[in-house]
Scaffold this motif. Structure first.
Motif, PDB file in Angstrom:
ATOM      1  N   GLN A 136       0.769  -1.258   0.502  1.00 38.23           N
ATOM      2  CA  GLN A 136       0.194  -0.108  -0.223  1.00 38.23           C
ATOM      3  C   GLN A 136       0.545   1.237   0.015  1.00 38.23           C
ATOM      4  O   GLN A 136       1.985   1.690   1.041  1.00 38.23           O
ATOM      5  CB  GLN A 136      -1.265  -0.022   1.550  1.00 38.23           C
ATOM      6  N   GLU A 185       1.137   9.979  -5.147  1.00 34.96           N
ATOM      7  CA  GLU A 185       0.774  11.215  -5.772  1.00 34.96           C
ATOM      8  C   GLU A 185       1.249  11.785  -3.701  1.00 34.96           C
ATOM      9  O   GLU A 185       1.508  13.616  -4.391  1.00 34.96           O
ATOM     10  CB  GLU A 185      -0.467  11.510  -5.917  1.00 34.96           C
ATOM     11  N   GLN A 186       0.886  11.380  -3.038  1.00 30.51           N
ATOM     12  CA  GLN A 186       0.536  12.453  -1.987  1.00 30.51           C
ATOM     13  C   GLN A 186       1.951  12.381  -1.596  1.00 30.51           C
ATOM     14  O   GLN A 186       2.316  13.381  -0.660  1.00 30.51           O
ATOM     15  CB  GLN A 186      -0.314  11.807  -1.004  1.00 30.51           C
ATOM     16  N   ASN A 195       0.661   5.882  -1.725  1.00 29.96           N
ATOM     17  CA  ASN A 195      -0.150   6.815  -2.727  1.00 29.96           C
ATOM     18  C   ASN A 195       1.165   7.768  -2.675  1.00 29.96           C
ATOM     19  O   ASN A 195       1.727   8.347  -2.268  1.00 29.96           O
ATOM     20  CB  ASN A 195      -0.595   7.875  -1.784  1.00 29.96           C
ATOM     21  N   SER A 222       4.158  10.333   4.453  1.00 30.96           N
ATOM     22  CA  SER A 222       3.892   9.263   3.830  1.00 30.96           C
ATOM     23  C   SER A 222       3.740   7.756   4.154  1.00 30.96           C
ATOM     24  O   SER A 222       5.231   8.057   3.918  1.00 30.96           O
ATOM     25  CB  SER A 222       3.823   9.530   2.665  1.00 30.96           C
ATOM     26  N   THR A 269       7.132   7.814  -8.530  1.00 33.22           N
ATOM     27  CA  THR A 269       6.396   8.828  -8.073  1.00 33.22           C
ATOM     28  C   THR A 269       5.731   9.578  -8.923  1.00 33.22           C
ATOM     29  O   THR A 269       6.410   9.096 -10.111  1.00 33.22           O
ATOM     30  CB  THR A 269       7.345   9.952  -6.980  1.00 33.22           C
TER      31      THR A 269
END
Length: 574
Positions: free
Chosen positions: A157, A161-162, A159, A169, A242
């Motif tokens: 898991q 973009e974040q 993210n 993150s 990313t």
């Protein structure tokens, strides 16, 4: 001579009647057996074998009776034929030839007899046992594979973009079995980035304490990972990439609407997201935009999605003006400086610090010191928290955290806050004596900010980023008149490299770095003598350019029209 009558032979009609009676009796018995079978079948499978046995017995009895009847009929038919044809007495007739009788085959049914197949419940138990046996074998096989191959990653898991926009993150790895204790020394991240580790059971969480670079493939490895129950060790590896960065800018237009637009770093894909007559300032979170719009009656504070949709107005402390907007993405707060529209020597609030939830579910809160609303000179949100660092008009440096009940913490006197480092809880503050220090906000300790090498002199602004600082320095002639300006990058070891330089006719208004420190945005107002200021609440030159540069190479990427880059924590200050 005997007077006894000899046996009277039966006629053919009598023999046929006897045979038909026997056949009817057999059919009746067979029908009775079938009815018994049906009743027994409805009673349940457990009695099926008994019904079939009775049916078989009935058929066997029928066959035996039919055999007897047939044999008797054959004898009687023969006698009758001889009597009718030759008139020979029975005792003088020759013995008939022996005949072999084959009984008719038993009637077939769809149901096997007890000797042919087991009952259905027995078949079910056999099938169930086979399935359970297969499952046991598969489980044993998988267990054997786990013991011989070591732990494996079953889920990742992340993210991406974040991860390029905010610190904190995570990459969470889930394995196929519980792991033994993992130490940070077993974990490597390439390219290198600081992180913390949280591992328990089958989960391993890696938290990046700073934002990540854009358009970069990151690889996470955990060496010598073993199962909690032992077995061989293995290296757990995962990678992710990313996305490319984008940036928001504000472009003011003296003859039309001001516009906030979003663009990639090439500048070729700019998209307007919100426009209004007078946009004073804006800030961006990972999911929202906060926009201050200037009107004749005062300011309006709007919150909307990053594409400009679903705008909604936040409640203000009164009718007045908003400036110096900042956001706490992690805490979910917006903060701003507020002043009432109607001010006098005895009434009205001037430059008070207000914080409130971005959701609009609460009322705005005015910051107080010693039970009184404080007039704030300068302030900043502490990155990755809901804490606020501010200096009031008396020069007192204070810290207050909306998420706790600790109250206001006094941190001495200061003239300005240069910036606060992401992930370190360290502020760069200028004290009253002109010294610049690095202040630890957790314990109040401080140390002087090291000079750069080479030393370019005192910086007017210092903006920290992961890995270094951007320092704005001004060169002056012998009369103290500015002769040029520059933005200097200084890494954590103190090595200084000029990034942008301008002459005396231009002015550098702002410099800030992307969240990871990969890029820099430098705002320049060209040709100040022919570049008048507008008449906004935050007055700025009408013409401004934002230069995007690669901090790793020093190369300029593009120059864009606009200012107030979303990478910046605060707007330009004068």
């Amino acid at each position: 001579m005997s007077t006894d009558e000899p046996p009277v032979p039966r006629t053919r009609a009598e023999m046929r009647a006897a045979r038909e009676a026997a056949a009817r009796e057999a059919e009746a018995r067979e029908a009775e057996a079938r009815e018994a079978e049906a009743r027994e079948a409805e009673a349940g499978e457990a009695e099926a074998g008994e019904a079939e046995a009775r049916e078989a017995a009935a058929r066997e009895a029928e066959a035996r009776e039919a055999d007897v009847t047939s044999r008797g009929s054959l004898s009687e038919d023969g006698a009758a034929d001889r009597d009718d044809t030759h008139g020979v007495p029975p005792d003088a007739a020759p013995s008939p030839e022996p005949r072999v009788y084959s009984p008719p085959p038993p009637a077939t049914t769809d149901r096997p007899t007890p000797a042919e197949a087991p009952p259905r419940n027995r078949r079910f138990l056999v099938a169930l046992g086979a399935v359970l046996g297969i499952l046991v074998l598969v489980g044993a096989g998988l267990g054997f594979v786990s013991l011989t191959q070591g732990p494996r990653i079953t889920e990742v898991q992340v993210n991406p973009e974040q991860a390029i926009e905010t610190s904190g993150s995570r990459v969470i790895l889930t394995t196929n079995q519980a792991l033994s204790a993992i130490d940070e020394s077993q974990v490597t991240v390439e390219p290198a980035v600081p992180f913390t580790l949280d591992a328990a059971g089958r989960g391993v969480g890696i938290r990046f304490t700073v934002p990540l670079d854009d358009a970069t493939e990151y690889t996470v490895r955990i060496a010598d990972a073993t199962g909690a129950g032992g077995g061989p060790s293995t290296t757990l590896t995962t990678s992710f990439t990313t996305p490319s960065s984008s940036i928001f800018l504000l472009r003011r237009d003296a003859d039309g609407d001001d516009t906030i637009f979003r663009t990639d770093l090439t500048g070729e894909n700019a998209v307007p997201v919100y426009a209004a007559d007078k946009i004073n300032d804006f800030r961006a979170t990972s999911t929202q935009l906060v926009v201050s719009v200037e009107e004749d009656e005062g300011s309006k504070l709007l919150v909307m999605k990053r594409d400009g949709s679903d705008p909604r107005e936040l409640k203000l402390p009164g009718d007045g003006y908003v400036g110096a907007i900042q956001v706490s993405d992690r805490g979910g707060y917006v903060g701003y400086s507020y002043s009432d529209r109607e001010l006098s020597d005895t009434e009205g609030r001037a430059s008070v610090l207000v914080t409130q939830s971005l959701s609009g579910d609460d009322d705005p809160v005015v910051t107080e010191v010693g039970g009184k609303e404080a007039n704030i000179f300068v302030w900043q949100f502490v990155p990755d928290s809901s804490a606020v660092l501010f200096i009031d008009f008396d020069g007192a440096l204070s810290l207050v955290d909306r998420s706790t009940d600790a109250g206001v913490q006094s941190l001495g006197l200061a003239t300005t806050i240069q910036g606060i480092s992401r992930g370190t809880y360290t502020a760069i503050v200028e004290r009253l004596d002109g010294s610049v220090v690095e202040l630890n906000l957790t314990d109040g300790s401080e140390q002087p900010l090291a000079a750069s090498n080479p030393d370019y002199g005192t910086a007017t602004t210092i903006t920290p980023y992961p890995g270094g600082t951007l320092r704005h320095v001004v060169a002056r002639d012998e009369n103290g008149i500015p002769s040029g300006q520059a933005i200097i990058t200084v890494d954590d070891e103190g090595t200084a490299i000029p990034l942008v330089e301008v002459g005396p006719t231009d002015s550098i208004l702002q410099a800030c770095a992307s969240p990871s420190g990969q890029y820099a945005a430098v705002v320049i107002a060209p040709d100040l003598t022919d570049n008048p200021y507008d008449r906004m609440l935050l007055p700025l030159p009408e013409k401004m350019e934002t230069h995007l540069l690669d901090l790793r190479t020093g190369d300029e990427i593009v120059a864009l029209t606009g200012f107030d880059a979303s990478w910046c924590q605060t707007a330009p200050q004068f």
